[in-house]
Write an enzyme that holds these catalytic residues in place. Sequence first.
Site, mmCIF file in Angstrom:
data_model
loop_
_atom_site.group_PDB
_atom_site.id
_atom_site.type_symbol
_atom_site.label_atom_id
_atom_site.label_comp_id
_atom_site.label_asym_id
_atom_site.label_seq_id
_atom_site.Cartn_x
_atom_site.Cartn_y
_atom_site.Cartn_z
ATOM 1 N N LYS A 119 5.833 5.831 -6.271
ATOM 2 C CA LYS A 119 6.932 5.140 -5.596
ATOM 3 C C LYS A 119 6.569 4.728 -4.170
ATOM 4 O O LYS A 119 7.171 3.821 -3.602
ATOM 5 C CB LYS A 119 8.189 6.006 -5.631
ATOM 6 C CG LYS A 119 8.726 6.132 -7.056
ATOM 7 C CD LYS A 119 10.059 6.839 -7.129
ATOM 8 C CE LYS A 119 10.652 6.754 -8.520
ATOM 9 N NZ LYS A 119 9.865 7.478 -9.544
HETATM 10 C C1 LIG Z 1 9.734 7.260 -10.919
HETATM 11 C C2 LIG Z 1 8.597 7.837 -11.656
HETATM 12 C C3 LIG Z 1 8.241 7.423 -12.957
HETATM 13 C C4 LIG Z 1 9.043 6.398 -13.742
HETATM 14 O O1 LIG Z 1 8.948 5.100 -13.228
HETATM 15 P P1 LIG Z 1 10.077 4.015 -13.605
HETATM 16 O O2 LIG Z 1 9.807 2.859 -12.730
HETATM 17 O O3 LIG Z 1 11.390 4.675 -13.299
HETATM 18 O O4 LIG Z 1 9.920 3.699 -15.043
HETATM 19 C C5 LIG Z 1 7.137 8.002 -13.556
HETATM 20 N N1 LIG Z 1 6.425 8.963 -12.937
HETATM 21 C C6 LIG Z 1 6.724 9.377 -11.689
HETATM 22 C C7 LIG Z 1 5.914 10.453 -11.082
HETATM 23 C C8 LIG Z 1 7.811 8.832 -11.006
HETATM 24 O O5 LIG Z 1 8.106 9.265 -9.779
#
Ligand SMILES: *Cc1c(COP(=O)(O)O)cnc(C)c1O
Length: 542
Positions: A119
């Site tokens: 993120k």
């Molecule tokens: C948010 C997240 C995901 C999922 O991503 P999306 O965009 O919500 O599909 C997968 N792995 C981690 C570690 C995350 O923080």
Amino acid sequence: MASSKSYLSTRGGSSGFSFEDTVLKGLAADGGLFIPEAVPVLHAGWETAWSAHSFQELAFEIFSLFISPEEIPPADLRELIERSYATFRVPEVTPLVTLRGNDRLHLLELFHGPTFAFKDVALQFVGNLFEYFLERRNRDKPAEEREALTVVGATSGDTGSAAIYGLRGKKDISVFILHPKGKISPIQEAQMTSVLDRNVHNLAVVGTFDNCQDIVKELFADSEFNARHKLGAVNSINWARILAQIVYYFHSYFALTASYPGARPRFVVPSGNFGDILAGHFAKRMALPMDKLVVATNENDILDRFWRSGRYEVHTADGSEAGGIPADGSKAHPSGVKETLSPAMDILVSSNFERLLWYLAFQADTAPTDDTSTRQAAAGAKVRALMTSLKQNGGFAVTDAMLQLARADFGSERVSDDETVDTIRTIYRTSDNPCYVLDPHSAVGVTATLRHIKAVETAGEPATHQISLSTAHPAKFSHAVDLALKGIEGYNFADVLPEEFMELAVAEKRVENVAAAESGLVKAAIERLLAGEKAAATAVAE
Ligand SMILES: *Cc1c(COP(=O)(O)O)cnc(C)c1O
């Protein structure tokens, strides 16, 4: 004329939004999500021109296709990008590593940002964008007229820390992140509460994550409170987050084809809210050569069920209605979400899926001979009807034509906790990098790639290059990693711990306790802390 630098709502209510509106509003007034009015067409020769670009140069080329230079002049955009990715620990920003050369299995490491999760790639940029737009609006305004933004969110771990690191120290922005006191992992709690910037506030609420989310919803719905403090959100539906994530699909494609010219990779993406993989879908629409995009879910599998059945329906992993108690007595959230070893993917519905639906409706259910705006209006009406059905009936089915289109671009796999643990162990023992440790989210994706490798082997077909997205550093999820690796000779969890995490244990922390899950208490805390920030700022100015 439809432009890729102007935005419309997926529910058809409005169009013609600037990039700035799209970013600052987050959600359209009709409840829809913003998408560009047109997908940009890459110039001839883009592949040669971009092949040696750095991550930052690629980001500049791609962002320029979606943002008018009148909104953000090129020199400013370059500077924003440089600053956003200077916080990453490796020069490639998102390096591609080969896990098993013989099997053509590669891993795209997205966790080299400040909070060690994917993120950061988006939120480092979004934080700078917010500040940039506010600074411009406030230029030449006296102190008492300055527009300030109050970002409020709830977290069960990952999003909160990435948002805090994206917004720390930003001018005219305050950030309040609610977490359920004592119910998030100690590492994630320490990551958030050790950020001491004056504009960052952690509220530890005595209650559950659902309580925290409900309180945030209440604050946004309180029009008086919302208007007074100009509430903002950085949740996964913000268009700028999708945009930032498009870059690593291109970047990893070039990294792969530098070693394997002509490769058309299969991208495998551990998915929850569908934001990460949706960026890949835009890359595909922009004509990035690829085989397929593969959705990999954990046992919260609404997306996998959609690709199998054409029906998008809210229910829990064991088949009970949302809110029901699973028949097998397994741990389930009161909301109906199943708690798994990959908690950042524990969702009931995927908020960004609505954006894909719009494209499916646009292509499948409208006549290509109609003019673009007629087709856009029809797609918007279709999405609005489907989302109404989701709300009222807990689900909907799409037409055959829509499902065929979805299957042409995407594959889908569902992965259990047991398989996740097995994969962490298998890769530790058998990767080209000795003792490579996957985090459980990344392991969900890698499980899907291993299934594919087996399937083509059985069929006697040549192996496809696969790029599996790695979304978090293993040190953030010690529980799952230990489940998989404890007892294996030579394994020691301390060896995967980055230095930064050791420092967290002894770092100074600041957190505000909220004694009960009541929106009134949270509002009072926010107002008191905002007043404190203002007083401190005035003291410095004088
Ligand atoms: C948010 C997240 C995901 C999922 O991503 P999306 O965009 O919500 O599909 C997968 N792995 C981690 C570690 C995350 O923080």
